[in-house]
Design a protein around this motif. Structure first.
Motif, short mmCIF file in Angstrom:
data_model
loop_
_atom_site.label_atom_id
_atom_site.label_comp_id
_atom_site.label_asym_id
_atom_site.label_seq_id
_atom_site.Cartn_x
_atom_site.Cartn_y
_atom_site.Cartn_z
N TYR A 118 0.84 -1.20 0.00
CA TYR A 118 0.00 0.00 0.00
C TYR A 118 0.87 1.25 0.00
O TYR A 118 1.93 1.28 0.65
CB TYR A 118 -0.91 0.04 1.23
N ILE A 119 0.41 2.25 -0.71
CA ILE A 119 1.06 3.55 -0.67
C ILE A 119 -0.01 4.60 -0.43
O ILE A 119 -1.10 4.54 -1.02
CB ILE A 119 1.84 3.84 -1.97
N LYS A 120 0.29 5.51 0.48
CA LYS A 120 -0.65 6.59 0.79
C LYS A 120 0.04 7.92 0.51
O LYS A 120 1.20 8.11 0.88
CB LYS A 120 -1.11 6.54 2.25
N ILE A 121 -0.69 8.81 -0.14
CA ILE A 121 -0.17 10.14 -0.43
C ILE A 121 -1.12 11.17 0.16
O ILE A 121 -2.33 11.14 -0.12
CB ILE A 121 -0.03 10.36 -1.95
N LYS A 122 -0.56 12.04 0.99
CA LYS A 122 -1.34 13.14 1.53
C LYS A 122 -0.82 14.44 0.92
O LYS A 122 0.36 14.78 1.07
CB LYS A 122 -1.23 13.20 3.06
N ILE A 123 -1.71 15.15 0.24
CA ILE A 123 -1.35 16.41 -0.41
C ILE A 123 -2.17 17.51 0.27
O ILE A 123 -3.39 17.51 0.23
CB ILE A 123 -1.65 16.37 -1.92
N GLU A 124 -1.47 18.44 0.92
CA GLU A 124 -2.14 19.42 1.78
C GLU A 124 -2.62 20.63 0.97
O GLU A 124 -1.85 21.26 0.24
CB GLU A 124 -1.19 19.88 2.88
N ASN A 125 -3.89 20.95 1.12
CA ASN A 125 -4.48 22.13 0.48
C ASN A 125 -3.84 23.41 1.03
O ASN A 125 -3.44 23.46 2.19
CB ASN A 125 -5.99 22.14 0.75
N ALA A 126 -3.76 24.44 0.19
CA ALA A 126 -3.16 25.72 0.61
C ALA A 126 -3.96 26.41 1.70
O ALA A 126 -3.46 27.32 2.37
CB ALA A 126 -3.01 26.64 -0.59
N GLY A 127 -5.24 26.01 1.88
CA GLY A 127 -6.05 26.59 2.96
C GLY A 127 -6.78 27.84 2.52
O GLY A 127 -7.33 27.90 1.42
N ILE A 128 -6.82 28.82 3.39
CA ILE A 128 -7.49 30.09 3.10
C ILE A 128 -6.58 30.95 2.22
O ILE A 128 -5.40 31.12 2.52
CB ILE A 128 -7.87 30.84 4.39
N ILE A 129 -7.13 31.48 1.15
CA ILE A 129 -6.34 32.29 0.21
C ILE A 129 -5.92 33.58 0.91
O ILE A 129 -6.75 34.31 1.46
CB ILE A 129 -7.17 32.60 -1.05
N PRO A 130 -4.64 33.89 0.89
CA PRO A 130 -4.16 35.08 1.60
C PRO A 130 -4.50 36.38 0.87
O PRO A 130 -4.80 36.38 -0.33
CB PRO A 130 -2.64 34.87 1.65
N ALA A 131 -4.45 37.46 1.61
CA ALA A 131 -4.72 38.79 1.05
C ALA A 131 -3.77 39.06 -0.11
O ALA A 131 -2.64 38.58 -0.15
CB ALA A 131 -4.56 39.86 2.12
N ASN A 152 -4.44 38.17 -3.19
CA ASN A 152 -4.72 37.20 -4.24
C ASN A 152 -6.21 37.22 -4.58
O ASN A 152 -7.04 37.52 -3.72
CB ASN A 152 -4.36 35.78 -3.77
N PRO A 153 -6.55 36.90 -5.83
CA PRO A 153 -7.97 36.76 -6.17
C PRO A 153 -8.64 35.74 -5.24
O PRO A 153 -8.09 34.68 -4.96
CB PRO A 153 -7.94 36.25 -7.61
N GLY A 154 -9.82 36.11 -4.75
CA GLY A 154 -10.54 35.20 -3.85
C GLY A 154 -10.01 35.20 -2.43
O GLY A 154 -10.28 34.25 -1.67
N ALA A 155 -9.26 36.23 -2.05
CA ALA A 155 -8.70 36.29 -0.70
C ALA A 155 -9.78 36.04 0.35
O ALA A 155 -10.93 36.48 0.21
CB ALA A 155 -8.07 37.66 -0.46
N ASP A 156 -9.43 35.29 1.38
CA ASP A 156 -10.30 34.95 2.49
C ASP A 156 -11.26 33.81 2.16
O ASP A 156 -12.09 33.44 2.97
CB ASP A 156 -11.10 36.18 2.97
N SER A 157 -11.13 33.26 0.95
CA SER A 157 -11.95 32.10 0.57
C SER A 157 -11.10 30.84 0.61
O SER A 157 -9.87 30.90 0.68
CB SER A 157 -12.53 32.30 -0.84
N LYS A 158 -11.74 29.69 0.51
CA LYS A 158 -11.02 28.42 0.52
C LYS A 158 -10.34 28.20 -0.83
O LYS A 158 -10.96 28.36 -1.88
CB LYS A 158 -11.99 27.27 0.80
N ALA A 159 -9.08 27.84 -0.79
CA ALA A 159 -8.33 27.59 -2.01
C ALA A 159 -8.76 26.27 -2.65
O ALA A 159 -9.20 25.34 -1.97
CB ALA A 159 -6.83 27.56 -1.71
N TRP A 160 -8.60 26.22 -3.97
CA TRP A 160 -8.80 24.98 -4.71
C TRP A 160 -7.46 24.25 -4.82
O TRP A 160 -6.40 24.86 -5.01
CB TRP A 160 -9.33 25.27 -6.11
N LEU A 161 -7.52 22.94 -4.73
CA LEU A 161 -6.37 22.08 -4.97
C LEU A 161 -6.74 21.12 -6.10
O LEU A 161 -7.70 20.35 -5.97
CB LEU A 161 -6.02 21.29 -3.70
N PHE A 162 -6.00 21.20 -7.21
CA PHE A 162 -6.23 20.29 -8.33
C PHE A 162 -5.09 19.28 -8.38
O PHE A 162 -3.92 19.64 -8.34
CB PHE A 162 -6.31 21.06 -9.65
N VAL A 163 -5.46 18.02 -8.48
CA VAL A 163 -4.49 16.93 -8.46
C VAL A 163 -4.74 16.00 -9.65
O VAL A 163 -5.89 15.76 -10.03
CB VAL A 163 -4.57 16.13 -7.15
#
Length: 755
Positions: free
Chosen positions: A723-736, A738-749
């Motif tokens: 078994y292999i497990k991969i954890k890829i951490e989302n950037a979280g809340i978009i910082p000031a 940036n477009p969409g600041a204070d919103s949840k960032a998208w993570l595309f994998v």
């Protein structure tokens, strides 16, 4: 029931033909085929008491090849009165204004309806039957009893990113009418352009209706055309003209004036309405921007004056006030906003958004109208009489309905027609997502979470056409057809996803009409569609086409397919890296675009994979298997080969089936900050032999991911595990900043592989 009668003199046909299901879209609630056929004569004789406007529309639609006469003489029309037929299906009193009955016999045709609106809808059905049988000249005898399920059946058009003139807007409305949609949502203002004349504020169109250039190509390319755009806007006389035109087709025009966000075009004209001094200019990029309306008295006075003029132009019950994607960055930094939060005991900036919407709603209500807004108007508490347009998913609609508020369902996963509708590799550049015809057709606007009483608050369904990548009206046609037909049947309440193929056949029948109208519709359903399937210890590539699959030819050596290429006989086994090219041939001629799919095989390809959290419905095609299907996503096409997660980490566990040796792990993430997509913050690799006890073998941080530009290849030493497990951490809340600041960032994998 009031009776509108159409009576045609015709030849009597006694021959009974085998009846097939008519190519009607949306399909009626009840169609009962009868014996005999109505032979279409050269001259149709109509009862002279029929409603004039609707009947003139009918004549115009068919008049290029049929002559018309009107008469009240019994001997010519044969029948002057028809008793109301006994309903064969239950009639909903609320929807009775759009109900109708058609009886087609070998001698004549009758239409009955309570209202002119129902009569007009009946005419649309009749026009489709005349068009379907224009070659053979005979319409099968039948009885049709019909009414829609949903009161709101809408299409949206964004004229801010790209502008469409009055004649094009009228043509758009005609397309809606053809398929019995009854609401036109006109998106008139946004960051990239203000498109409606407001006499009290002339700078809105003098300045806000133009921009210095426009973004071109995929967002990640960050290229511009260098060409001034505009000034483009509608005068108030043109607005009245469009509203009248739509009304004649029994379509309600709902205007949208965006607030408090998406306001850059307005702020470029009146910078004093912002939290900062500016200067501002209409946006040249697509996306979301920090500068929004500041909730001060000057702003509310401005918006109330704008709404006064809008309400005077549009008789619709609802006024759309946007409310979506409003960054809180400027409000957080604004002394006036912070004081307003304290003064009104608001919790935070989300509470301030609710305060803003409540004030606007109170004003609109005072004018005898109601507001509707995107589901972000739920933030901080929904205004008392507001309706919600649920676009980020279905949750906004569910929340609204459960609290006794009306909702229109328009989730991006099913109802965003700026998404790709075919293989992104063979489609014009689109915004992203993958929403083919069958997916639109599969949508049920009533969420399963609602009980019968709550479901009554679902007004209906709407599709949205955002025009960032739609520069002209021909491309508008391409993006809405044929998906508008699927939406039509969903809204009518007769869509049957189990019988999608039958619906697709009716769509192909409708293509003949679109061809005669010279409509630039998408032929994506003619192209070959590919799907990766797990097969044994690997994968297989399944090809499907709307026609006879025996016409598919394919190659695996990189050459172009021809009639001499391999005949497709079933899923193609893919055991090594290769490219499958395929096409559909008919009568020895190429009938489709050539589809090309490259496969990169690794030791994870086709293996069992599980995700701890599921992707957003907009970007979930193929589910977790997409990450091990051997296909590497195109960074310029956010279509069906990426999984997108908003505010969530990706934790994927892959079962390799047996202990497997490997020394390299790779995966891809994406950065597109204008669309709120950020590279991962970190990533960790784990291994296990029992799927319970995992040990970490590699960890990387943000800097390494940034340096690799999201294309991650990691040397993990010599490993041997099941078994292999991969954890890829989302950037979280978009910082000031940036477009969409204070919103949840998208993570595309994308593809996760090991070698």
């Amino acid at each position: 029931m009031r009776r509108f009668l159409i009576m045609f003199s015709a030849l009597f046909s006694t021959v009974f033909h085998a009846q097939k299901k008519p190519d009607l879209i949306p399909y009626p609630q009840s169609v009962i085929m009868q014996e005999g056929r109505f032979v279409i004569p050269e001259t149709l004789i109509l009862n002279d008491q029929l409603p004039k406007e609707e009947t003139e529309y009918f004549k115009k639609r068919l008049g290029s090849r049929i002559k018309f006469q009107s008469s009240s003489k019994t001997e010519k029309v044969h029948v002057m009165y028809m008793p109301v037929p006994q309903p064969k299906i239950p009639i909903d009193p609320e929807g009775d204004k759009e109900s109708y009955f058609i009886d087609i016999s070998p001698k004549r045709i009758f239409i009955s309806s309570n209202t002119r609106q129902g009569y007009f809808l009946a005419l649309q059905t009749l026009i489709q039957l005349f068009e379907e049988h224009r070659e053979d000249g005979e319409i099968p005898a039948m009885e049709i009893q019909d009414q829609p399920k949903f009161a709101w059946r809408g299409m949206h058009l964004d004229v801010s990113r790209h502008f469409f003139n009055v004649d094009e807007v009228k043509q758009y409305i005609d397309y809606l009418a053809m398929y019995k949609l009854n609401t036109f949502h006109w998106h008139l203002t946004d960051d990239q352009g203000w498109r409606i004349e407001i006499k009290k504020y002339p700078k809105l169109t003098q300045i806000g209706s133009k921009r210095k250039e426009s973004m071109t190509g995929a967002y990640v390319d960050n290229t511009f055309d260098g060409k001034p755009y505009g000034p483009y806007f509608y005068t108030q006389e043109q607005i009245k003209e469009v509203v009248k035109y739509a009304g004649q087709r029994h379509i309600t025009v709902v205007p949208e004036i965006e607030m408090p966000g998406h306001a850059l075009a307005a702020l470029s004209a009146y910078p004093g309405l912002a939290c900062t001094k500016g200067p501002f200019e209409s946006a040249t990029k697509w996306g979301v921007f920090d500068d929004v309306f500041c909730p001060k008295e000057e702003t509310f006075t401005f918006l109330e004056n704008v709404l006064d003029e809008v309400i005077a132009l549009f008789p619709s019950q609802y006024i759309h006030i946007g409310g979506d994607e409003c960054p809180k960055t400027r409000w957080k930094e604004c002394a006036h906003c912070q004081e307003l939060i304290k003064k009104n005991n608001l919790k935070d900036e989300h509470g301030l958004q609710s305060y803003f919407i409540h004030r606007i709603e109170k004003y609109v209500n005072s004018k005898g109208r109601k507001i509707i807004g995107w589901d972000e108007i739920l933030e901080g508490g929904l205004a008392p009489n507001a309706a919600v347009m649920s676009w980020t998913g279905v949750n906004g609609g569910i929340e609204a309905a459960k609290s006794g508020h009306f909702a229109v369902m328009t989730p991006g996963a099913y109802c965003y027609f700026d998404h790709y509708q075919g293989d992104p590799q063979s489609e014009p550049n689109a915004f992203g997502g993958f929403t083919p015809l069958d997916k639109v057709y599969s949508y049920n606007p009533i969420p399963a979470e609602l009980n019968a009483e709550q479901s009554k608050y679902i007004l209906g369904v709407q599709a949205n056409l955002w025009t960032e990548y739609i520069p002209d009206f021909k491309q508008v046609e391409y993006m809405i057809f044929p998906r508008l037909m699927a939406l039509s049947e969903v809204g009518w309440g007769t869509a049957d996803p189990k019988n999608y193929k039958e619906f697709e056949n009716r769509v192909i029948g409708q293509f003949k009409v679109l061809d005669r109208m010279k409509v630039n519709y998408a032929k994506s359903i003619y192209n070959i569609s590919g799907k990766v399937l797990p097969a044994g210890n690997g994968i297989a590539y399944e090809l499907t086409v709307s026609q006879n699959p025996e016409g598919i030819r394919y190659t695996t050596d990189g050459t172009e397919p021809s009639m001499d290429s391999q005949v497709y006989q079933g899923p193609i086994a893919v055991s090594k890296s290769l490219t499958v090219k395929s096409a559909y041939f008919e009568d020895g001629k190429l009938k489709s675009a050539v589809s090309s799919q490259e496969f990169t095989i690794s030791k994870t390809t086709g293996k069992k994979i599980t995700l701890e959290q599921q992707p957003s419905e907009n970007y979930s095609f193929g589910g977790a298997f997409t990450l091990v299907d051997g296909i590497t996503g195109n960074t310029r096409q956010l279509g069906k080969t990426w999984l997108g997660f908003q505010g969530k980490d990706v934790v994927a566990t892959i079962d390799l089936g047996q202990k497997t040796s490997f020394s390299e792990v790779y995966f891809n993430t994406l950065e597109n900050k204008g669309s709120w997509i950020h590279l991962a913050k970190s990533a960790q690799i784990f291994v296990s032999d029992d799927n319970k006890n995992f040990k970490i073998i590699k960890e990387i941080g943000k800097d390494e991911i940034q340096n690799a530009k999201g294309k991650i290849k990691l040397n993990v030493g010599n490993q041997n595990s099941k078994y292999i497990k991969i954890k890829i951490e989302n950037a979280g809340i978009i910082p000031a900043g940036n477009p969409g600041a204070d919103s949840k960032a998208w993570l595309f994998v994308d593809e996760i592989g090991i070698n």
